[in-house]
Design a protein around this motif. Structure first.
Motif, mmCIF file in Angstrom:
data_model
loop_
_atom_site.group_PDB
_atom_site.id
_atom_site.type_symbol
_atom_site.label_atom_id
_atom_site.label_comp_id
_atom_site.label_asym_id
_atom_site.label_seq_id
_atom_site.Cartn_x
_atom_site.Cartn_y
_atom_site.Cartn_z
ATOM 1 N N TYR A 1 -11.378 2.615 -8.112
ATOM 2 C CA TYR A 1 -11.066 3.592 -7.060
ATOM 3 C C TYR A 1 -12.096 3.463 -5.942
ATOM 4 O O TYR A 1 -13.184 2.912 -6.109
ATOM 5 C CB TYR A 1 -11.078 5.018 -7.615
ATOM 6 C CG TYR A 1 -12.464 5.597 -7.774
ATOM 7 C CD1 TYR A 1 -13.042 6.350 -6.753
ATOM 8 C CD2 TYR A 1 -13.215 5.345 -8.924
ATOM 9 C CE1 TYR A 1 -14.332 6.851 -6.887
ATOM 10 C CE2 TYR A 1 -14.496 5.842 -9.063
ATOM 11 C CZ TYR A 1 -15.051 6.599 -8.042
ATOM 12 O OH TYR A 1 -16.325 7.084 -8.151
ATOM 13 N N TYR B 1 -12.978 3.942 9.271
ATOM 14 C CA TYR B 1 -11.822 3.779 8.383
ATOM 15 C C TYR B 1 -11.341 2.334 8.371
ATOM 16 O O TYR B 1 -11.109 1.746 7.306
ATOM 17 C CB TYR B 1 -10.704 4.708 8.848
ATOM 18 C CG TYR B 1 -9.407 4.564 8.081
ATOM 19 C CD1 TYR B 1 -9.252 5.172 6.837
ATOM 20 C CD2 TYR B 1 -8.345 3.830 8.602
ATOM 21 C CE1 TYR B 1 -8.058 5.039 6.131
ATOM 22 C CE2 TYR B 1 -7.159 3.694 7.906
ATOM 23 C CZ TYR B 1 -7.023 4.304 6.674
ATOM 24 O OH TYR B 1 -5.853 4.170 5.976
ATOM 25 N N ASN C 1 0.856 -1.190 0.000
ATOM 26 C CA ASN C 1 0.000 0.000 0.000
ATOM 27 C C ASN C 1 0.889 1.235 0.000
ATOM 28 O O ASN C 1 1.570 1.510 0.995
ATOM 29 C CB ASN C 1 -0.907 -0.008 1.237
ATOM 30 C CG ASN C 1 -2.016 1.030 1.136
ATOM 31 O OD1 ASN C 1 -1.933 1.979 0.366
ATOM 32 N ND2 ASN C 1 -3.058 0.868 1.920
ATOM 33 N N ASN D 1 -7.212 2.450 -6.456
ATOM 34 C CA ASN D 1 -6.754 3.736 -5.937
ATOM 35 C C ASN D 1 -7.657 4.145 -4.779
ATOM 36 O O ASN D 1 -8.881 4.251 -4.952
ATOM 37 C CB ASN D 1 -6.818 4.819 -7.021
ATOM 38 C CG ASN D 1 -5.847 4.576 -8.150
ATOM 39 O OD1 ASN D 1 -4.640 4.690 -7.983
ATOM 40 N ND2 ASN D 1 -6.375 4.221 -9.320
ATOM 41 N N VAL D 2 -7.068 4.352 -3.607
ATOM 42 C CA VAL D 2 -7.809 4.886 -2.467
ATOM 43 C C VAL D 2 -7.593 6.393 -2.453
ATOM 44 O O VAL D 2 -6.452 6.857 -2.408
ATOM 45 C CB VAL D 2 -7.330 4.263 -1.137
ATOM 46 C CG1 VAL D 2 -8.010 4.943 0.044
ATOM 47 C CG2 VAL D 2 -7.624 2.778 -1.122
ATOM 48 N N HIS E 1 1.686 5.269 -0.027
ATOM 49 C CA HIS E 1 1.006 6.398 0.599
ATOM 50 C C HIS E 1 1.588 7.763 0.227
ATOM 51 O O HIS E 1 1.294 8.741 0.892
ATOM 52 C CB HIS E 1 1.036 6.254 2.124
ATOM 53 C CG HIS E 1 -0.049 5.365 2.654
ATOM 54 N ND1 HIS E 1 -1.310 5.828 2.969
ATOM 55 C CD2 HIS E 1 -0.066 4.036 2.903
ATOM 56 C CE1 HIS E 1 -2.048 4.836 3.396
ATOM 57 N NE2 HIS E 1 -1.326 3.727 3.366
ATOM 58 N N ILE F 1 -11.166 -0.164 5.117
ATOM 59 C CA ILE F 1 -9.862 -0.635 4.652
ATOM 60 C C ILE F 1 -9.784 -2.155 4.668
ATOM 61 O O ILE F 1 -9.295 -2.791 3.718
ATOM 62 C CB ILE F 1 -8.727 -0.026 5.509
ATOM 63 C CG1 ILE F 1 -8.483 1.430 5.094
ATOM 64 C CG2 ILE F 1 -7.432 -0.816 5.367
ATOM 65 C CD1 ILE F 1 -7.909 1.610 3.691
ATOM 66 N N HIS G 1 -3.163 10.927 -1.310
ATOM 67 C CA HIS G 1 -3.374 11.978 -0.310
ATOM 68 C C HIS G 1 -3.382 13.356 -0.966
ATOM 69 O O HIS G 1 -3.803 14.342 -0.347
ATOM 70 C CB HIS G 1 -2.291 11.922 0.756
ATOM 71 C CG HIS G 1 -2.344 10.684 1.592
ATOM 72 N ND1 HIS G 1 -3.183 10.554 2.688
ATOM 73 C CD2 HIS G 1 -1.673 9.498 1.497
ATOM 74 C CE1 HIS G 1 -3.023 9.363 3.230
ATOM 75 N NE2 HIS G 1 -2.129 8.701 2.516
ATOM 76 N N HIS H 1 -2.848 1.936 -4.121
ATOM 77 C CA HIS H 1 -2.204 3.259 -4.116
ATOM 78 C C HIS H 1 -3.141 4.264 -3.456
ATOM 79 O O HIS H 1 -4.262 4.480 -3.925
ATOM 80 C CB HIS H 1 -1.870 3.706 -5.533
ATOM 81 C CG HIS H 1 -1.309 5.091 -5.603
ATOM 82 N ND1 HIS H 1 -0.270 5.507 -4.804
ATOM 83 C CD2 HIS H 1 -1.655 6.172 -6.364
ATOM 84 C CE1 HIS H 1 0.014 6.772 -5.075
ATOM 85 N NE2 HIS H 1 -0.825 7.190 -6.004
ATOM 86 N N THR H 2 -2.693 4.850 -2.334
ATOM 87 C CA THR H 2 -3.494 5.843 -1.619
ATOM 88 C C THR H 2 -3.106 7.240 -2.057
ATOM 89 O O THR H 2 -1.931 7.624 -1.960
ATOM 90 C CB THR H 2 -3.324 5.687 -0.096
ATOM 91 O OG1 THR H 2 -3.716 4.367 0.286
ATOM 92 C CG2 THR H 2 -4.189 6.703 0.646
ATOM 93 N N VAL I 1 -8.487 10.094 -0.616
ATOM 94 C CA VAL I 1 -8.825 10.434 0.770
ATOM 95 C C VAL I 1 -9.949 11.464 0.918
ATOM 96 O O VAL I 1 -10.376 11.730 2.041
ATOM 97 C CB VAL I 1 -7.584 10.929 1.546
ATOM 98 C CG1 VAL I 1 -6.507 9.866 1.562
ATOM 99 C CG2 VAL I 1 -7.051 12.241 0.974
ATOM 100 N N ASN J 1 -9.651 10.181 5.411
ATOM 101 C CA ASN J 1 -8.705 10.082 6.527
ATOM 102 C C ASN J 1 -9.459 10.087 7.853
ATOM 103 O O ASN J 1 -10.432 10.825 8.009
ATOM 104 C CB ASN J 1 -7.742 11.282 6.520
ATOM 105 C CG ASN J 1 -6.695 11.174 5.440
ATOM 106 O OD1 ASN J 1 -6.291 10.082 5.065
ATOM 107 N ND2 ASN J 1 -6.237 12.307 4.933
#
Length: 277
Positions: free
Chosen positions: A81, A264, A3, A60-61, A5, A268, A31, A28-29, A63, A86
């Motif tokens: 996605y 969260y 993962n 894709n995460v 970040h 996740i 931010h 892939h997060t 936020v 957060n």
């Protein structure tokens, strides 16, 4: 599962996934998007890279909804996605080491936790502080805020009397006590996704004043738990801070359920199970 970040590992791992003979699961997060605040040629190059790689992770995460919309507008639709906001940190049983911020008298402690970076608008904060009443104290925390060049920059904006009422803390290992001791948290930015500082401050029951960028308006309800102000608008920032000082906010500490760690963690773990299935 790997993962990623941040932007550089995210770009590297997605390229590795294309060319590596050994396949691996990748989340892939996002931010924030890597082209923000960059010069025009670098910006176009990073947008080109992201367009090529945006569907190279298993998912894709993203936020915040505003970050997703920005990405979709610039890059086009994503195949895979999920928006997972957060969560806010809850500081429990933080050990006190005395009063970090000045107490007593009529001191009104303003706290801005932000590294010196093109995304953060310290100049707007300093110019606004220059217009506030003498009782206010500004506390600047974050990488670069105690550097000589930054202090000189601040000295060029602030009057001599106001400069004496600024604490330049620099980067600190723990900020729990600062949240506890301050009267107001301000985060002025040129661009954001979903800043943890704002989530943490609200969870600690502190009023906030934030720029109207990214996901700030999703978590700050003007007149209830803080105020959302236009970017680089000194007059509006000063008015918002003065309103907080009157103590008329009615929902301090309020955050929707989706910004909790329980929410969260559930999202996740469900995502990991889906990727592994």
């Amino acid at each position: 599962i790997i993962n990623s970040h941040s932007s550089v590992p995210g770009l590297s791992l997605r390229m590795l996934r294309i060319f590596s003979s050994k396949k691996f699961k990748l989340i892939h997060t996002v931010h924030g998007w890597p082209w923000r605040g960059k010069r025009i040629l670098i910006k176009f190059f990073l947008i080109f890279l992201e367009k090529c790689l945006k569907d190279c992770a298993d998912v894709n995460v993203i936020v915040s909804s505003s970050t997703y919309i920005e990405g979709k507008t610039t890059l086009g639709n994503f195949k895979r996605y999920q928006v997972i906001e957060n969560p806010a940190v809850v500081y429990e049983n933080a050990q006190r080491v005395g009063n970090v911020l000045p107490k007593g008298g009529d001191n009104f402690n303003i706290l801005m936790i932000a590294r010196v970076d093109p995304s953060k608008d310290h100049e707007a904060m300093l110019r606004s502080f220059n217009e506030l009443d003498a009782e206010c104290v500004l506390n600047l925390v974050g990488r670069g805020t105690n550097d000589f060049n930054f202090k000189s920059f601040a000295g060029g904006i602030l009057s001599a009397s106001k400069l004496k009422r600024v604490n330049f803390f620099g980067e600190l290992d723990s900020v729990a006590q600062l949240y506890e001791d301050c009267d107001l948290v301000v985060l002025l930015s040129k661009f954001e996704s979903l800043p943890l500082v704002v989530l943490e401050a609200i969870r600690m029951g502190k009023p906030v004043v934030v720029s109207n960028v990214g996901g700030n308006s999703d978590i700050v309800e003007s007149g209830l738990n803080g105020y959302v102000v236009p970017t680089n608008a000194t007059g509006e920032i000063v008015k918002a801070i003065d309103k907080v000082r009157t103590g008329d906010l009615t929902k301090l500490g309020h955050l929707p359920e989706k910004y909790t760690y329980i929410s969260y963690e559930k999202k996740i773990l469900e995502l990991y199970a889906m990727v592994l299935s």
